[in-house]
Design a protein around this motif. Structure first.
Motif, PDB file in Angstrom:
ATOM      1  N   LEU A  18      44.513  32.604  39.864  1.00  0.00           N
ATOM      2  CA  LEU A  18      44.499  32.344  38.427  1.00  0.00           C
ATOM      3  C   LEU A  18      43.195  32.809  37.800  1.00  0.00           C
ATOM      4  CD1 LEU A  18      45.965  31.132  35.992  1.00  0.00           C
ATOM      5  CD2 LEU A  18      44.950  28.931  36.592  1.00  0.00           C
ATOM      6  N   SER A  19      42.069  32.513  38.445  1.00  0.00           N
ATOM      7  CA  SER A  19      40.779  32.923  37.867  1.00  0.00           C
ATOM      8  C   SER A  19      40.634  34.438  37.861  1.00  0.00           C
ATOM      9  CB  SER A  19      39.613  32.251  38.594  1.00  0.00           C
ATOM     10  OG  SER A  19      39.584  32.624  39.944  1.00  0.00           O
ATOM     11  N   LEU A  20      41.105  35.113  38.914  1.00  0.00           N
ATOM     12  CA  LEU A  20      41.058  36.580  38.926  1.00  0.00           C
ATOM     13  C   LEU A  20      41.976  37.166  37.849  1.00  0.00           C
ATOM     14  CD1 LEU A  20      41.000  37.348  42.762  1.00  0.00           C
ATOM     15  CD2 LEU A  20      39.124  37.631  41.126  1.00  0.00           C
ATOM     16  N   THR A  21      43.141  36.562  37.674  1.00  0.00           N
ATOM     17  CA  THR A  21      44.084  37.029  36.662  1.00  0.00           C
ATOM     18  C   THR A  21      43.511  36.840  35.261  1.00  0.00           C
ATOM     19  OG1 THR A  21      45.943  36.516  38.102  1.00  0.00           O
ATOM     20  CG2 THR A  21      46.427  36.733  35.749  1.00  0.00           C
ATOM     21  N   LEU A  22      42.942  35.670  34.994  1.00  0.00           N
ATOM     22  CA  LEU A  22      42.338  35.409  33.684  1.00  0.00           C
ATOM     23  C   LEU A  22      41.208  36.387  33.410  1.00  0.00           C
ATOM     24  CD1 LEU A  22      42.265  31.492  33.697  1.00  0.00           C
ATOM     25  CD2 LEU A  22      43.775  32.952  32.349  1.00  0.00           C
ATOM     26  N   SER A  23      40.383  36.636  34.418  1.00  0.00           N
ATOM     27  CA  SER A  23      39.268  37.573  34.261  1.00  0.00           C
ATOM     28  C   SER A  23      39.777  38.984  33.984  1.00  0.00           C
ATOM     29  CB  SER A  23      38.394  37.591  35.515  1.00  0.00           C
ATOM     30  OG  SER A  23      37.840  36.327  35.744  1.00  0.00           O
TER      31      SER A  23
END
Length: 178
Positions: free
Chosen positions: A24-29
């Motif tokens: 999720l954090s990689l996708t948001l970034s």
């Protein structure tokens, strides 16, 4: 046959949640870096999607977040991002055709709708079939997947369609919006 201790199951759940958080954090970034302002809209829609999905799950009696349920969450993130990518790429195409940003936004959402609808409906049909014929963990995965598709459609299309023009109509973006 094999016996798995509760500790091993708990470790798998922890690893699944860690994978979800990292993904999720990689996708948001990525969405923020690649799509900039539209990425902000996508991130708001994605977080709203997951909050809505958690809310729906908490309303269901006896619903427990298992490892297959976490897999359903991960797939939901992918489907939600796919929705936004389809819309944003269509908006880019409309801008390349010479439309103003606001006109491209409205046109992009309208023209991407059929592809989004088709992709989500076919996945929803598969999820319903899995739920109907599956047992235990498969049923849990199918339930999370189906609920995730519904929340994704709402947040990815309808909610972001309201937020996007507002972002481009703000006083700091008046030059870009026209």
């Amino acid at each position: 046959q094999r016996t798995i201790e509760a500790k091993l199951g708990q470790e798998n759940i922890k690893n699944g949640l860690t994978a979800l958080a990292v993904g999720l954090s990689l996708t948001l970034s990525f969405m923020f870096i690649y799509y900039r302002q539209l990425g902000v809209v996508a991130n708001i829609a994605l977080v709203s999607n997951l909050v809505s999905l958690l809310g729906l799950i908490s309303l269901l009696p006896g619903a427990v977040l298992t490892l297959p349920g976490i897999a359903g969450f991960v797939l939901t993130v992918g489907m939600a991002v796919d929705t936004n990518v389809l819309i944003f790429e269509r908006i880019k195409e409309e801008i390349k055709r010479g439309k103003s940003r606001l006109s491209a936004i409205y046109s992009g959402y309208d023209k991407a709708w059929s592809a989004i609808f088709d992709a989500n409906i076919t996945t929803l049909i598969t999820g319903v079939i899995l739920y109907a014929i599956g047992y235990g963990p498969v049923k849990g995965f199918a339930l999370i997947l189906c609920l995730g598709i519904l929340t994704s459609m709402f947040t990815g299309v309808f909610m972001s369609k309201i937020i996007t023009p507002l972002l481009f109509k703000s006083p700091t973006n008046t030059k870009e919006a026209s």
